[in-house]
Design an enzyme around this catalytic site. Structure first.
Site, PDB file in Angstrom:
ATOM      1  N   ARG A 171     -49.039  41.914 -82.893  1.00 20.87           N
ATOM      2  CA  ARG A 171     -49.107  41.142 -81.484  1.00 20.87           C
ATOM      3  C   ARG A 171     -48.080  41.900 -80.463  1.00 20.87           C
ATOM      4  NH1 ARG A 171     -44.745  37.675 -80.733  1.00 20.87           N
ATOM      5  NH2 ARG A 171     -45.828  36.628 -79.185  1.00 20.87           N
ATOM      6  N   ARG A 175     -45.864  38.246 -70.817  1.00 20.21           N
ATOM      7  CA  ARG A 175     -45.570  37.283 -70.399  1.00 20.21           C
ATOM      8  C   ARG A 175     -45.900  37.112 -68.673  1.00 20.21           C
ATOM      9  NH1 ARG A 175     -39.328  36.986 -72.573  1.00 20.21           N
ATOM     10  NH2 ARG A 175     -39.920  36.873 -74.661  1.00 20.21           N
ATOM     11  N   ARG A 248     -38.444  55.056 -92.538  1.00 21.73           N
ATOM     12  CA  ARG A 248     -38.078  55.929 -91.224  1.00 21.73           C
ATOM     13  C   ARG A 248     -36.484  55.664 -91.072  1.00 21.73           C
ATOM     14  NH1 ARG A 248     -40.425  60.095 -89.264  1.00 21.73           N
ATOM     15  NH2 ARG A 248     -39.931  59.628 -87.020  1.00 21.73           N
ATOM     16  N   ARG A 279     -34.369  55.878 -77.423  1.00 15.01           N
ATOM     17  CA  ARG A 279     -33.519  54.982 -76.524  1.00 15.01           C
ATOM     18  C   ARG A 279     -32.092  55.499 -76.426  1.00 15.01           C
ATOM     19  NH1 ARG A 279     -33.045  49.053 -79.421  1.00 15.01           N
ATOM     20  NH2 ARG A 279     -31.946  49.759 -81.348  1.00 15.01           N
ATOM     21  N   GLU A 299     -30.835  57.689 -79.650  1.00 18.82           N
ATOM     22  CA  GLU A 299     -31.430  57.362 -81.011  1.00 18.82           C
ATOM     23  C   GLU A 299     -32.515  58.213 -81.218  1.00 18.82           C
ATOM     24  OE1 GLU A 299     -32.070  53.406 -81.834  1.00 18.82           O
ATOM     25  OE2 GLU A 299     -30.163  52.655 -81.277  1.00 18.82           O
ATOM     26  N   TYR A 347     -38.151  44.546 -93.149  1.00 19.89           N
ATOM     27  CA  TYR A 347     -37.358  44.404 -92.007  1.00 19.89           C
ATOM     28  C   TYR A 347     -37.067  43.125 -91.480  1.00 19.89           C
ATOM     29  CZ  TYR A 347     -35.726  45.055 -87.224  1.00 19.89           C
ATOM     30  OH  TYR A 347     -35.110  45.089 -86.176  1.00 19.89           O
ATOM     31  N   ASP A 349     -34.422  40.499 -88.957  1.00 21.26           N
ATOM     32  CA  ASP A 349     -33.654  40.372 -87.914  1.00 21.26           C
ATOM     33  C   ASP A 349     -32.474  39.542 -88.483  1.00 21.26           C
ATOM     34  OD1 ASP A 349     -35.189  41.167 -85.717  1.00 21.26           O
ATOM     35  OD2 ASP A 349     -36.355  39.248 -85.738  1.00 21.26           O
TER      36      ASP A 349
END
Length: 366
Positions: A171, A175, A248, A279, A299, A347, A349
Site C-alpha cells: 500500500r 492523503r 540490503r 537521502r 545514505e 523489518y 519499527d
C-alpha cells in the site's frame, strides 16, 4: 565462574528492553556485543554537539500508549514530527503524498480534483499487476510513480522496478489533506540528547563485553548463562549451514559543514535514479539544534555481504523458505531464546520491537 540468568547476544532495542525488564525482576544479565558501542543501530555519535544517528535516522513513533510511557519513563522525548521532503531533480515535494504534493504536481487545490487525476491514471493499468512498477501505478498512478517512487525504489533494491515483486509495495499512503506529518501515530518524537541515554538506562545493571563475537565464543558464553537471548542473524547462529539469507545494506557518508543550516529539513529523499544516494539526513533538525555547524549524512544503498550491516531483509519466496529452515532449528532449542529484527528476519519499527520484547518478557519472567 559467575553464572548469569541470561547471556544476551547483541545490544539493540530488543535486547535492551528485555534486559531492563529482566533486571526489574532481579535477573542478572551479561550482554555480549560485537561492536565497540552499545545500542545497535540506535547508537548516536556526538559531533560538534550534534547527536548524529550513526546507523541511519531513527524516528520514534507509536500508537501504543504502554510503549510510549515505557520509553518516556527512561528518558524525555521531544515533539519532533517527521515531515520529510522529496527532491526530484531539484523539484521539491512534500511526503507523504498529500494535497501539497498534488498541488505542486498538477496545480490542483481540492481533494476532489486530485482524486480525479489519480483515479484516471490508476485506471490505465489493466489486469493483475505483474511487478512492482505495475503495482505502484495501480495504487497511485503514473505521475507520482515516475517522479517520487521509481528512482528511489530502484536505488533501494538495486534492481529495475519491473524486476521487483509486487509484495514490496502493498500500500502507498495517499492523503487528501494538507498534512505533512509522515506518521499517523498518536505519539512521536526523538529522545532529548539522542538515543544513548535511553540505551544506557536499558542496560544499566548489566555486565557488558564489547568487541566480542558471541558466535565465535558461543560454547564459553552458553556455560555462563542459564539461558541465552540471541538477537543476531539466525543463519550465522547456525553457521550458514543451509546458505545465507539475503539483505540490503547501507553505506553512510557524513560531513561536518561550516554552516548553520544545509537543507532546512532533517530528512530529504532524492527520488531520481541518477543521484546515487537515496537521502540526506541533517541531524541537528531532529532536536531543533542551533549549533554554528551542521552534520549531514548521505545514505547509499548497497548489496549485503558478510562484514556489512544487514539492514533490510529481502523477503521474497526464496529467502522466506530458507528462513523457515533456520526457524525450525531455532524452535528445537531448549535454553536459547531468539528475538529482534535479525533473529526473526523481519523489518521492525522501534515500537514493534519493544512490543515483541514485552511479549517475550511476559512469557519468560512471569
Amino acid at each position: 565462574m559467575e553464572m548469569y540468568d541470561y547471556v544476551i547476544a547483541g545490544s539493540g532495542l530488543f535486547a535492551g528492553t528485555f534486559a531492563y525488564l529482566a533486571g526489574q525482576k532481579g535477573k542478572k544479565c551479561l550482554v555480549v556485543e560485537k561492536r565497540d558501542t552499545m545500542g545497535g543501530n540506535l547508537y548516536c555519535q556526538d559531533i560538534e554537539g550534534i547527536h548524529v544517528h550513526k546507523y541511519g535516522a531513527h524516528i520514534f513513533h507509536t500508537s501504543n500508549k504502554k510503549v510510549w510511557e515505557f520509553v518516556n519513563s527512561l528518558t524525555e522525548f521531544n515533539r519532533y514530527t517527521n515531515s520529510p521532503i522529496a527532491n526530484y531533480k531539484g523539484e521539491i515535494y512534500n511526503l507523504p503524498f498529500n494535497m501539497n504534493t498534488f498541488n505542486k504536481l498538477w496545480g490542483v487545490q481540492t481533494p476532489k480534483e486530485a482524486e480525479r487525476i489519480i483515479e484516471s491514471q490508476r485506471a490505465a493499468m489493466k489486469g493483475e499487476p505483474a511487478n512492482l512498477e505495475e503495482q505502484a501505478v495501480r495504487l497511485v498512478g503514473t505521475d507520482i510513480y515516475q517522479k517520487l517512487i521509481k528512482g528511489y525504489t530502484e536505488k533501494q533494491w538495486g534492481r529495475d522496478c519491473r524486476e521487483l515483486p509486487t509484495f514490496i509495495i502493498k500500500r502507498i499512503p495517499v492523503r487528501y489533506t494538507y498534512d505533512n506529518n509522515y506518521f499517523n501515530d498518536a505519539y512521536q518524537g526523538i529522545p532529548k540528547g539522542g538515543y544513548n541515554p535511553l540505551i544506557d538506562r536499558l542496560f544499566a545493571g548489566c555486565d557488558v563485553e564489547l568487541e566480542t563475537d558471541f558466535n565465535q565464543y558461543r560454547e564459553r558464553y552458553e556455560k555462563l548463562g542459564k539461558k541465552v537471548l540471541y538477537t543476531g542473524t539466525l543463519d550465522s547462529y547456525y553457521g550458514y549451514q543451509y546458505g545465507k539469507l539475503e539483505y540490503r545494506s547501507l553505506r553512510f557518508e557524513s560531513e561536518t559543514l561550516n554552516i548553520e543550516n544545509y537543507q532546512g529539513v532533517a530528512v530529504m529523499n532524492f527520488t531520481d535514479r541518477e543521484t546515487p544516494y537515496t537521502r540526506i539526513i541533517e541531524h541537528k533538525h531532529f532536536e531543533y539544534g542551533t549549533q554554528e555547524k551542521t552534520v549531514i549524512t548521505k545514505e547509499y544503498p548497497q548489496s549485503w555481504e558478510e562484514g556489512r550491516e544487514p539492514y533490510y531483509p529481502v523477503n521474497d519466496h526464496t529467502n522466506q523458505t530458507l528462513f523457515e529452515k533456520y526457524r525450525i532449528l531455532a524452535a528445537q532449542e531448549h535454553n536459547v531464546l531468539f528475538g529482534g529484527r535479525l533473529a526473526e528476519y523481519k523489518y521492525y519499527d522501534m515500537d514493534k520491537v519493544i512490543e515483541a520484547a514485552f511479549d517475550l518478557a511476559d512469557r519468560e519472567l512471569a
